[in-house]
Scaffold this motif. Structure first.
Motif, PDB file in Angstrom:
ATOM      1  N   LEU A   1       0.816  -1.213   0.000  1.00 18.45           N
ATOM      2  CA  LEU A   1       0.000   0.000   0.000  1.00 18.45           C
ATOM      3  C   LEU A   1       0.853   1.268   0.000  1.00 18.45           C
ATOM      4  O   LEU A   1       0.516   2.246  -0.661  1.00 18.45           O
ATOM      5  CB  LEU A   1      -0.940   0.009   1.210  1.00 18.45           C
ATOM      6  CG  LEU A   1      -2.050  -1.039   1.205  1.00 18.45           C
ATOM      7  CD1 LEU A   1      -2.809  -1.016   2.525  1.00 18.45           C
ATOM      8  CD2 LEU A   1      -3.004  -0.827   0.026  1.00 18.45           C
ATOM      9  N   LEU A   2       1.957   1.249   0.745  1.00 17.72           N
ATOM     10  CA  LEU A   2       2.789   2.448   0.867  1.00 17.72           C
ATOM     11  C   LEU A   2       3.733   2.659  -0.320  1.00 17.72           C
ATOM     12  O   LEU A   2       3.940   3.798  -0.748  1.00 17.72           O
ATOM     13  CB  LEU A   2       3.611   2.390   2.157  1.00 17.72           C
ATOM     14  CG  LEU A   2       2.833   2.482   3.462  1.00 17.72           C
ATOM     15  CD1 LEU A   2       3.740   2.198   4.653  1.00 17.72           C
ATOM     16  CD2 LEU A   2       2.185   3.856   3.593  1.00 17.72           C
ATOM     17  N   PHE A   3       4.316   1.581  -0.829  1.00 16.10           N
ATOM     18  CA  PHE A   3       5.389   1.745  -1.808  1.00 16.10           C
ATOM     19  C   PHE A   3       5.198   0.927  -3.086  1.00 16.10           C
ATOM     20  O   PHE A   3       6.070   0.965  -3.945  1.00 16.10           O
ATOM     21  CB  PHE A   3       6.743   1.358  -1.174  1.00 16.10           C
ATOM     22  CG  PHE A   3       7.027   2.097   0.086  1.00 16.10           C
ATOM     23  CD1 PHE A   3       7.344   3.440   0.062  1.00 16.10           C
ATOM     24  CD2 PHE A   3       6.960   1.456   1.309  1.00 16.10           C
ATOM     25  CE1 PHE A   3       7.604   4.131   1.237  1.00 16.10           C
ATOM     26  CE2 PHE A   3       7.219   2.136   2.491  1.00 16.10           C
ATOM     27  CZ  PHE A   3       7.545   3.481   2.449  1.00 16.10           C
ATOM     28  N   GLY A   4       4.120   0.201  -3.191  1.00 16.84           N
ATOM     29  CA  GLY A   4       3.975  -0.689  -4.335  1.00 16.84           C
ATOM     30  C   GLY A   4       2.782  -0.356  -5.210  1.00 16.84           C
ATOM     31  O   GLY A   4       2.227   0.742  -5.167  1.00 16.84           O
ATOM     32  N   THR A   5       2.424  -1.340  -5.965  1.00 17.39           N
ATOM     33  CA  THR A   5       1.273  -1.269  -6.846  1.00 17.39           C
ATOM     34  C   THR A   5       0.394  -2.482  -6.551  1.00 17.39           C
ATOM     35  O   THR A   5       0.786  -3.374  -5.795  1.00 17.39           O
ATOM     36  CB  THR A   5       1.717  -1.317  -8.321  1.00 17.39           C
ATOM     37  OG1 THR A   5       2.348  -2.589  -8.568  1.00 17.39           O
ATOM     38  CG2 THR A   5       2.684  -0.187  -8.659  1.00 17.39           C
ATOM     39  N   VAL A   6      -0.762  -2.513  -7.165  1.00 19.99           N
ATOM     40  CA  VAL A   6      -1.628  -3.680  -6.999  1.00 19.99           C
ATOM     41  C   VAL A   6      -0.902  -4.933  -7.502  1.00 19.99           C
ATOM     42  O   VAL A   6      -0.972  -5.997  -6.884  1.00 19.99           O
ATOM     43  CB  VAL A   6      -2.964  -3.469  -7.752  1.00 19.99           C
ATOM     44  CG1 VAL A   6      -3.797  -4.731  -7.737  1.00 19.99           C
ATOM     45  CG2 VAL A   6      -3.725  -2.297  -7.159  1.00 19.99           C
ATOM     46  N   THR A   7      -0.171  -4.793  -8.586  1.00 18.31           N
ATOM     47  CA  THR A   7       0.568  -5.925  -9.149  1.00 18.31           C
ATOM     48  C   THR A   7       1.658  -6.400  -8.193  1.00 18.31           C
ATOM     49  O   THR A   7       1.787  -7.600  -7.934  1.00 18.31           O
ATOM     50  CB  THR A   7       1.192  -5.537 -10.503  1.00 18.31           C
ATOM     51  OG1 THR A   7       0.149  -5.081 -11.368  1.00 18.31           O
ATOM     52  CG2 THR A   7       1.901  -6.707 -11.147  1.00 18.31           C
ATOM     53  N   SER A   8       2.438  -5.474  -7.652  1.00 20.33           N
ATOM     54  CA  SER A   8       3.510  -5.882  -6.732  1.00 20.33           C
ATOM     55  C   SER A   8       2.929  -6.484  -5.453  1.00 20.33           C
ATOM     56  O   SER A   8       3.510  -7.407  -4.886  1.00 20.33           O
ATOM     57  CB  SER A   8       4.435  -4.711  -6.411  1.00 20.33           C
ATOM     58  OG  SER A   8       3.758  -3.711  -5.668  1.00 20.33           O
ATOM     59  N   LEU A   9       1.787  -5.976  -5.022  1.00 23.31           N
ATOM     60  CA  LEU A   9       1.118  -6.541  -3.848  1.00 23.31           C
ATOM     61  C   LEU A   9       0.695  -7.978  -4.118  1.00 23.31           C
ATOM     62  O   LEU A   9       0.869  -8.859  -3.279  1.00 23.31           O
ATOM     63  CB  LEU A   9      -0.085  -5.676  -3.462  1.00 23.31           C
ATOM     64  CG  LEU A   9      -0.844  -6.063  -2.202  1.00 23.31           C
ATOM     65  CD1 LEU A   9       0.061  -6.037  -0.986  1.00 23.31           C
ATOM     66  CD2 LEU A   9      -2.020  -5.120  -2.001  1.00 23.31           C
ATOM     67  N   TRP A  10       0.160  -8.238  -5.301  1.00 26.90           N
ATOM     68  CA  TRP A  10      -0.246  -9.582  -5.707  1.00 26.90           C
ATOM     69  C   TRP A  10       0.963 -10.517  -5.739  1.00 26.90           C
ATOM     70  O   TRP A  10       0.915 -11.635  -5.238  1.00 26.90           O
ATOM     71  CB  TRP A  10      -0.951  -9.516  -7.056  1.00 26.90           C
ATOM     72  CG  TRP A  10      -1.224 -10.819  -7.726  1.00 26.90           C
ATOM     73  CD1 TRP A  10      -0.713 -11.238  -8.913  1.00 26.90           C
ATOM     74  CD2 TRP A  10      -2.077 -11.886  -7.288  1.00 26.90           C
ATOM     75  NE1 TRP A  10      -1.182 -12.491  -9.225  1.00 26.90           N
ATOM     76  CE2 TRP A  10      -2.027 -12.905  -8.241  1.00 26.90           C
ATOM     77  CE3 TRP A  10      -2.875 -12.073  -6.161  1.00 26.90           C
ATOM     78  CZ2 TRP A  10      -2.731 -14.090  -8.117  1.00 26.90           C
ATOM     79  CZ3 TRP A  10      -3.581 -13.257  -6.032  1.00 26.90           C
ATOM     80  CH2 TRP A  10      -3.509 -14.247  -7.003  1.00 26.90           C
TER      81      TRP A  10
END
Length: 178
Positions: free
Chosen positions: A78-87
């Motif tokens: 949430l702070l440093f990524g994207t939805v893709t990186s979170l996935w």
């Protein structure tokens, strides 16, 4: 055996919060390191936050380690990524944690080095699986051997750190220093 009793909730929550903050700090430091200049391969990271998760798994509890890992992944995403990186991180973290559970049920004959390397390999496999599901391209699996090789190297570094830290942390905990 857990270093905390089940009845000491405030101490347990405080410890989990501190370990989560430490894992997030290590993850953030990895973002600042120019590792991609040395190893120009996408998806290759040191995995220093895994030191904290493995310490929690070994010294606190399996559940606390899962919570620390999940909260770190969510907050960093949430702070440093994207939805893709979170996935990618979520699926990698899930496979890594399931590997830890499997290894803990198989037996205690695994060294920290082996556990860390296998955990890193599972994390990278989860990331490849996430990419394959997201992009619907099985050709992505051809990149898995590269990531598995990185897992051996960086998982080995994490395992060596665990060999140095865990005995000292166990001693400090028993002595009341923590």
């Amino acid at each position: 055996m857990s270093i905390l009793s089940r009845g000491n909730r405030i101490r347990r929550i405080t410890l989990d919060a501190c370990l989560t903050a430490l894992a997030m700090t290590l993850s953030y430091l990895e973002l600042l390191l120019p590792l991609n200049l040395l190893i120009p391969l996408p998806g290759v990271r040191l995995g220093l936050a895994n030191v904290v998760v493995l310490i929690a798994f070994c010294l606190v509890s399996k559940l606390d380690a899962a919570i620390i890992s999940a909260v770190r992944i969510l907050l960093m995403g949430l702070l440093f990524g994207t939805v893709t990186s979170l996935w990618f991180s979520f699926l990698g973290g899930l496979l890594s944690y399931l590997t830890l559970l499997l290894l803990s049920h198989i037996g205690r004959g695994f060294s920290f080095l082996a556990v860390s390397v296998l955990s890193a390999a599972a994390h990278n496999t989860g990331q490849i699986l996430a990419a394959t599901l997201l992009f619907e391209a099985s050709v992505i699996f051809s990149y898995l051997p590269v990531l598995l090789l990185a897992s051996v190297f960086f998982g080995g570094i994490v395992g060596l750190l665990l060999n140095l830290l865990l005995p000292r942390l166990k001693t400090a905990w028993k002595g009341g220093s923590i």
